[in-house]
Design an enzyme around this catalytic site. Structure first.
Site, short mmCIF file in Angstrom:
data_model
loop_
_atom_site.label_atom_id
_atom_site.label_comp_id
_atom_site.label_asym_id
_atom_site.label_seq_id
_atom_site.Cartn_x
_atom_site.Cartn_y
_atom_site.Cartn_z
N ASN A 123 1.95 5.36 -0.76
CA ASN A 123 1.44 6.66 -0.38
C ASN A 123 2.33 7.71 -1.02
OD1 ASN A 123 1.18 9.10 1.49
ND2 ASN A 123 -0.36 7.72 2.35
N ALA A 124 1.75 8.85 -1.40
CA ALA A 124 2.56 9.92 -2.00
C ALA A 124 3.67 10.35 -1.06
CB ALA A 124 1.68 11.10 -2.37
N GLN A 138 0.86 -1.18 0.00
CA GLN A 138 0.00 0.00 0.00
C GLN A 138 0.90 1.23 0.00
OE1 GLN A 138 -3.54 -0.19 -0.04
NE2 GLN A 138 -3.00 -2.31 -0.49
N GLU A 178 4.09 -7.95 3.07
CA GLU A 178 4.38 -8.90 4.15
C GLU A 178 3.99 -8.33 5.51
OE1 GLU A 178 7.75 -9.33 1.04
OE2 GLU A 178 6.40 -7.76 1.76
N CYS A 230 11.95 -7.49 1.94
CA CYS A 230 12.92 -6.44 2.22
C CYS A 230 13.41 -6.57 3.67
CB CYS A 230 12.32 -5.06 1.96
SG CYS A 230 11.12 -4.53 3.21
N CYS A 248 4.66 -2.47 3.16
CA CYS A 248 4.88 -3.66 2.33
C CYS A 248 3.81 -4.72 2.58
CB CYS A 248 6.24 -4.26 2.65
SG CYS A 248 7.64 -3.18 2.34
N TYR A 276 6.17 8.79 0.57
CA TYR A 276 6.72 7.44 0.44
C TYR A 276 6.93 6.66 1.74
CZ TYR A 276 7.49 8.37 -4.53
OH TYR A 276 7.31 8.67 -5.84
N CYS A 330 10.72 -5.93 6.39
CA CYS A 330 9.79 -7.07 6.50
C CYS A 330 10.46 -8.25 7.18
CB CYS A 330 9.26 -7.46 5.13
SG CYS A 330 8.08 -6.24 4.47
#
Length: 161
Positions: free
Chosen positions: A65-66, A63, A75, A112, A73, A68, A115
């Site tokens: 978002n502008a 998900q 996971e 990553c 993530c 960042y 996660c």
């Protein structure tokens, strides 16, 4: 001076059809979750599905978002949802599928670092390993029997005390 050697053993499956049937189903759920990811900025979609000890399956997808850093993530969406909804149940397996809207992702894409740390927290909390299967859009799947195969030197609550 001493040296420490760290060894990880991973299993490679050539195709989803080689996976155990229950993991094939879990991976298919992760693929469907990936297709619903909200990734308007990176165009990189990730889906995750985890199975709990009672047979429940919890999904997540990335998900964005502008702003960042505010995104999350797949996971972590799945594992935090499992923790919120089923706090006393153990996580058995996690399937992850990643793809790009820009180029083909044919190699397995692992979680990553953030996660990995989050999965580690739950693996340590439950005292049992979580099997992690990850792939790109298609092709090979890699299985780690435990998060420790992907993050051998874990940071946990013991370092805080």
């Amino acid at each position: 001076m001493n040296k420490i050697e760290i060894k990880s053993v991973l299993t490679v499956y050539e195709d989803v059809s080689e996976l155990p049937e229950d993991i094939q189903q879990l991976m298919n759920i992760a693929v469907n979750a990936r297709k619903k990811a909200y990734a308007p900025y990176s165009k990189f979609r990730v889906g995750a599905a985890l199975s709990l000890e009672n047979g429940e399956v919890v999904i997540g997808n990335n998900q964005e978002n502008a702003s960042y850093p505010s995104g999350l993530c797949a996971e972590r969406v799945a594992i935090y949802q499992a923790g919120a909804k089923y706090p006393d149940l153990k996580i058995k397996s996690l399937a992850i599928s990643a793809s790009s809207d820009i180029k083909e992702t044919l190699t397995p894409i692992p979680p990553c670092g953030a996660c990995r740390q989050s999965i580690s927290e739950y693996e340590i909390k439950q005292g049992e390993p979580i099997s992690i299967y990850f792939m790109g859009k298609t092709g090979r799947i890699i299985k780690a029997d435990s998060l420790k195969d992907l993050l051998p030197l874990t940071f946990d609550k013991d370092q805080l005390i």
